[in-house]
Design a protein around this motif. Sequence first.
Motif, short mmCIF file in Angstrom:
data_model
loop_
_atom_site.label_atom_id
_atom_site.label_comp_id
_atom_site.label_asym_id
_atom_site.label_seq_id
_atom_site.Cartn_x
_atom_site.Cartn_y
_atom_site.Cartn_z
N ALA A 1 81.66 43.78 23.62
CA ALA A 1 81.12 42.50 24.08
C ALA A 1 81.69 41.35 23.25
O ALA A 1 82.02 40.28 23.79
CB ALA A 1 79.59 42.51 23.99
N VAL B 1 81.77 37.41 32.36
CA VAL B 1 80.72 37.17 31.37
C VAL B 1 79.48 37.97 31.70
O VAL B 1 78.85 38.59 30.83
CB VAL B 1 80.39 35.66 31.29
CG1 VAL B 1 79.17 35.43 30.41
CG2 VAL B 1 81.59 34.89 30.75
N ALA C 1 71.48 38.01 24.84
CA ALA C 1 72.69 37.20 24.65
C ALA C 1 72.35 35.76 25.00
O ALA C 1 71.72 35.49 26.03
CB ALA C 1 73.82 37.71 25.52
N ALA D 1 84.07 38.16 24.53
CA ALA D 1 83.85 36.75 24.21
C ALA D 1 85.11 36.12 23.62
O ALA D 1 85.47 34.98 23.95
CB ALA D 1 82.68 36.62 23.23
N LEU E 1 74.71 37.29 20.10
CA LEU E 1 74.37 38.61 20.61
C LEU E 1 73.44 39.29 19.61
O LEU E 1 73.81 39.46 18.44
CB LEU E 1 75.62 39.47 20.82
CG LEU E 1 76.77 38.80 21.59
CD1 LEU E 1 77.98 39.72 21.63
CD2 LEU E 1 76.33 38.42 22.99
N SER F 1 80.72 41.96 31.25
CA SER F 1 81.36 42.34 29.99
C SER F 1 80.52 41.96 28.77
O SER F 1 80.58 42.65 27.74
CB SER F 1 82.74 41.69 29.88
OG SER F 1 83.58 42.12 30.93
N ILE F 2 79.76 40.90 28.87
CA ILE F 2 78.96 40.44 27.72
C ILE F 2 77.48 40.65 27.97
O ILE F 2 76.83 41.46 27.31
CB ILE F 2 79.27 38.97 27.40
CG1 ILE F 2 80.76 38.78 27.09
CG2 ILE F 2 78.42 38.49 26.22
CD1 ILE F 2 81.17 37.35 26.83
#
Length: 378
Positions: A280, A336, A351, A284, A365, A339-340
């Motif tokens: 993650a 985003v 997040a 970013a 995070l 993936s995050i």
Amino acid sequence: MGIAESFWRAIVVYRIASVGYAALALAGAGGYQRPVVGWLVIGVMALWTAATAFGYSVARGRTLLVIDVLVTMGCLLASPYVQGPTAGPDGIMPVTATWVAGPVLAWAVYAGRRAGIVAAVVLSMADLWQRGLRGFDLFVPLNGTVLLILAGAVVGHVARLTTQAEERLQRAVEMEAATRERDRLARGIHDSVLQVLAMVRRRGLELGGEAAELGRLAGEQEEALREMVRAAPASSSYEDEGFADLVPLLRRYGSAAVTVSTPATPLLLRAGQAGELAAAVGAALDNVRVHCAEDTRAWVFAEQDGGTITVTVRDDGPGIPAGRLARAEAEGRLGVAQSILGRVAVLGGTARFTSVPGQGTEVELAVPAPARSGSPAA
């Protein structure tokens, strides 16, 4: 020879000495009603002592330990026939008086104090039964029972502590050897590869044009390699428990444009969780490289506060316009979101995006850190 081997050798010596003591007691003291049966019992004790001395040296297992308890119990229950009905009041000691502790010590060394206590209780119940407890005589002496239970508890506790100390010492020796090898390689890398990369970077910037791009790439590789050299070697003490340190996973993102700051202590997560959180963070940083100018700087900060591990990715780029992330998700661009945000949500964390146009973006995070067995949190 390890510490555990020393314990097993001591048990063999103890059992041999106990058989010799029983033989001397039977030969030198009168009052035994059936001495011939007594010598037969001592013969069984001697043969089983030799069998366990060999068995415990090649194959230690629960089956052999259970058989050890049963054979010892059989010899113990045969003692009244050797002594006769008046042996107890006359103070005649059973031929198995000291030998009976052998399986208790073996269980204690093999599986710890709890197993030693259980073996001591089983043999003590057999001893008390053959000495009169079957009539619920509360005046039967309990000194031998108490000593047997204490022996199982103390020896088991000491054996477990010494085994743990030996394992920790072995891990320390392995880490020291790994650190020495790492330092040797680091010196070689510093004297060769890093100096070449630094020279390519410097000359590329001086020449300009395409050479400047090569110099920039060489500089990034130099920073990444320096981070690898500075990173501490992983400790197998927590890898054996299924944990992984997040710190080296984050440090690999360090470069000339990315500064990674981590604590000196490990940030422990489950192995899969550590990889997902690091991925993650990488996503970013990918957004920074794709959507920001080439000279944009990024910073990665990691810390642990109680039971939460927090990783912050901040950049000095142009920032994210208001509503941009929501529009991208609505348009089907889920970089985003998946993936995050998706990775962190699966880990049970949160997040948070903070962005000011013209002042950069900050991604925070936070995930819960599982407690290790034996740690204060556990």
